[in-house]
Each structure stands twice: as structure tokens, then as C-alpha cells.
Design a protein around this motif. Structure first.
Motif, PDB file in Angstrom:
ATOM      1  N   PHE A 165       0.831  -1.203   0.000  1.00 10.60           N
ATOM      2  CA  PHE A 165       0.000   0.000   0.000  1.00 10.60           C
ATOM      3  C   PHE A 165       0.869   1.258   0.000  1.00 10.60           C
ATOM      4  CE2 PHE A 165      -2.030   3.315   2.608  1.00 10.60           C
ATOM      5  CZ  PHE A 165      -3.099   3.618   1.781  1.00 10.60           C
ATOM      6  N   LEU A 166       1.875   1.301   0.869  1.00 14.64           N
ATOM      7  CA  LEU A 166       2.745   2.473   0.922  1.00 14.64           C
ATOM      8  C   LEU A 166       3.541   2.629  -0.356  1.00 14.64           C
ATOM      9  CD1 LEU A 166       4.031   2.296   4.603  1.00 14.64           C
ATOM     10  CD2 LEU A 166       2.295   3.818   3.642  1.00 14.64           C
ATOM     11  N   GLY A 167       3.928   1.525  -0.978  1.00  4.14           N
ATOM     12  CA  GLY A 167       4.637   1.590  -2.256  1.00  4.14           C
ATOM     13  C   GLY A 167       3.770   2.153  -3.370  1.00  4.14           C
ATOM     14  N   VAL A 168       2.507   1.750  -3.406  1.00  7.02           N
ATOM     15  CA  VAL A 168       1.578   2.265  -4.425  1.00  7.02           C
ATOM     16  C   VAL A 168       1.349   3.756  -4.215  1.00  7.02           C
ATOM     17  CG1 VAL A 168      -0.827   2.171  -5.212  1.00  7.02           C
ATOM     18  CG2 VAL A 168       0.460   0.061  -4.874  1.00  7.02           C
ATOM     19  N   ILE A 169       1.118   4.164  -2.975  1.00 11.00           N
ATOM     20  CA  ILE A 169       0.905   5.591  -2.697  1.00 11.00           C
ATOM     21  C   ILE A 169       2.159   6.391  -3.034  1.00 11.00           C
ATOM     22  CG2 ILE A 169       0.435   7.273  -0.862  1.00 11.00           C
ATOM     23  CD1 ILE A 169      -1.984   5.603  -1.741  1.00 11.00           C
ATOM     24  N   GLY A 170       3.328   5.866  -2.666  1.00  7.05           N
ATOM     25  CA  GLY A 170       4.579   6.539  -2.997  1.00  7.05           C
ATOM     26  C   GLY A 170       4.796   6.635  -4.497  1.00  7.05           C
ATOM     27  N   GLY A 171       4.447   5.567  -5.225  1.00  9.67           N
ATOM     28  CA  GLY A 171       4.570   5.589  -6.679  1.00  9.67           C
ATOM     29  C   GLY A 171       3.654   6.617  -7.316  1.00  9.67           C
ATOM     30  N   LEU A 172       2.441   6.719  -6.807  1.00 11.42           N
ATOM     31  CA  LEU A 172       1.515   7.725  -7.342  1.00 11.42           C
ATOM     32  C   LEU A 172       2.007   9.142  -7.072  1.00 11.42           C
ATOM     33  CD1 LEU A 172      -1.919   6.127  -6.417  1.00 11.42           C
ATOM     34  CD2 LEU A 172      -0.913   6.348  -8.696  1.00 11.42           C
ATOM     35  N   LEU A 173       2.552   9.357  -5.879  1.00  9.25           N
ATOM     36  CA  LEU A 173       3.103  10.676  -5.570  1.00  9.25           C
ATOM     37  C   LEU A 173       4.311  10.985  -6.454  1.00  9.25           C
ATOM     38  CD1 LEU A 173       2.851  10.726  -1.680  1.00  9.25           C
ATOM     39  CD2 LEU A 173       1.537  12.087  -3.303  1.00  9.25           C
ATOM     40  N   LEU A 174       5.165  10.004  -6.690  1.00  6.08           N
ATOM     41  CA  LEU A 174       6.317  10.189  -7.562  1.00  6.08           C
ATOM     42  C   LEU A 174       5.877  10.473  -8.986  1.00  6.08           C
ATOM     43  CD1 LEU A 174       9.416  10.081  -7.857  1.00  6.08           C
ATOM     44  CD2 LEU A 174       9.146   7.653  -8.380  1.00  6.08           C
ATOM     45  N   LEU A 175       4.897   9.736  -9.469  1.00  5.74           N
ATOM     46  CA  LEU A 175       4.378   9.954 -10.820  1.00  5.74           C
ATOM     47  C   LEU A 175       3.789  11.357 -10.954  1.00  5.74           C
ATOM     48  CD1 LEU A 175       3.816   8.584 -13.553  1.00  5.74           C
ATOM     49  CD2 LEU A 175       1.611   7.899 -12.633  1.00  5.74           C
ATOM     50  N   ALA A 176       3.055  11.802  -9.959  1.00  5.52           N
ATOM     51  CA  ALA A 176       2.480  13.150  -9.997  1.00  5.52           C
ATOM     52  C   ALA A 176       3.576  14.215  -9.959  1.00  5.52           C
ATOM     53  CB  ALA A 176       1.523  13.339  -8.822  1.00  5.52           C
ATOM     54  N   ALA A 177       4.625  13.994  -9.164  1.00  3.52           N
ATOM     55  CA  ALA A 177       5.716  14.966  -9.084  1.00  3.52           C
ATOM     56  C   ALA A 177       6.467  15.043 -10.407  1.00  3.52           C
ATOM     57  CB  ALA A 177       6.658  14.586  -7.948  1.00  3.52           C
ATOM     58  N   VAL A 178       6.743  13.906 -11.023  1.00  2.00           N
ATOM     59  CA  VAL A 178       7.446  13.890 -12.311  1.00  2.00           C
ATOM     60  C   VAL A 178       6.584  14.555 -13.378  1.00  2.00           C
ATOM     61  CG1 VAL A 178       8.270  12.355 -14.158  1.00  2.00           C
ATOM     62  CG2 VAL A 178       8.901  11.920 -11.782  1.00  2.00           C
ATOM     63  N   HIS A 179       5.297  14.299 -13.359  1.00  2.00           N
ATOM     64  CA  HIS A 179       4.381  14.925 -14.324  1.00  2.00           C
ATOM     65  C   HIS A 179       4.387  16.436 -14.154  1.00  2.00           C
ATOM     66  CE1 HIS A 179       0.404  16.373 -15.659  1.00  2.00           C
ATOM     67  NE2 HIS A 179       0.603  15.504 -16.664  1.00  2.00           N
ATOM     68  N   ASP A 180       4.328  16.902 -12.913  1.00  2.00           N
ATOM     69  CA  ASP A 180       4.321  18.341 -12.669  1.00  2.00           C
ATOM     70  C   ASP A 180       5.640  18.996 -13.069  1.00  2.00           C
ATOM     71  OD1 ASP A 180       1.768  18.288 -11.743  1.00  2.00           O
ATOM     72  OD2 ASP A 180       2.283  18.403  -9.621  1.00  2.00           O
ATOM     73  N   LEU A 181       6.761  18.311 -12.822  1.00  2.00           N
ATOM     74  CA  LEU A 181       8.052  18.920 -13.091  1.00  2.00           C
ATOM     75  C   LEU A 181       8.416  18.933 -14.571  1.00  2.00           C
ATOM     76  CD1 LEU A 181      10.197  17.490 -10.151  1.00  2.00           C
ATOM     77  CD2 LEU A 181       9.499  19.860 -10.520  1.00  2.00           C
ATOM     78  N   PHE A 182       8.100  17.874 -15.284  1.00  2.00           N
ATOM     79  CA  PHE A 182       8.622  17.735 -16.641  1.00  2.00           C
ATOM     80  C   PHE A 182       7.587  17.899 -17.745  1.00  2.00           C
ATOM     81  CE2 PHE A 182      11.653  15.152 -14.084  1.00  2.00           C
ATOM     82  CZ  PHE A 182      12.741  15.990 -14.250  1.00  2.00           C
ATOM     83  N   LEU A 183       6.314  17.718 -17.427  1.00  2.00           N
ATOM     84  CA  LEU A 183       5.312  17.757 -18.489  1.00  2.00           C
ATOM     85  C   LEU A 183       4.428  18.995 -18.430  1.00  2.00           C
ATOM     86  CD1 LEU A 183       4.277  14.009 -18.534  1.00  2.00           C
ATOM     87  CD2 LEU A 183       5.875  15.181 -20.042  1.00  2.00           C
ATOM     88  N   LEU A 184       4.463  19.740 -17.349  1.00  2.00           N
ATOM     89  CA  LEU A 184       3.628  20.936 -17.264  1.00  2.00           C
ATOM     90  C   LEU A 184       4.469  22.186 -17.409  1.00  2.00           C
ATOM     91  CD1 LEU A 184       1.111  20.101 -14.399  1.00  2.00           C
ATOM     92  CD2 LEU A 184       0.714  20.112 -16.846  1.00  2.00           C
TER      93      LEU A 184
END
Length: 57
Positions: free
Chosen positions: A38-57
């Protein structure tokens, strides 16, 4: 506080409680596989959102 009960207590205290081999704390909880998944999935989603915000927006 004023003691209002009279006589013996209704529920006697246990004579001796069984002693556990080791107290279980936070590290015992983190060793459980479902919690780590569960913590890995939540961490992965947070990482994915951070990468999306930093590099794609």
C-alpha cells in the motif's frame, strides 16, 4: 476525586498478565507485506504526480 465505591471491586484485577517475548512497535507494523505494498503504491503515485508536474507541465 472522591472515592465513592464501597467494599470489593466488581471485577478483580488479573493476577499476572502473560508477558510477550518482545514488545511489538512501529517496525513490526512496517514489516507487514500488505502495508508495504500500500505504501509503495501511494509513494509511486506521488512520484508519478511529481514527475508529471516537473517535466510535463
Amino acid at each position: 476525586m472522591l472515592e465513592t465505591s464501597q467494599g470489593e471491586p466488581a471485577v478483580p484485577a488479573p493476577a499476572t498478565a502473560p508477558v510477550a517475548e518482545e514488545p511489538r512497535g512501529c517496525l513490526f507494523a512496517l514489516a507487514q507485506p500488505p502495508l508495504m505494498i500500500f505504501l509503495g503504491v501511494i509513494g509511486g503515485l506521488l512520484l508519478l504526480a511529481a514527475v508529471h508536474d516537473l517535466f510535463l507541465l
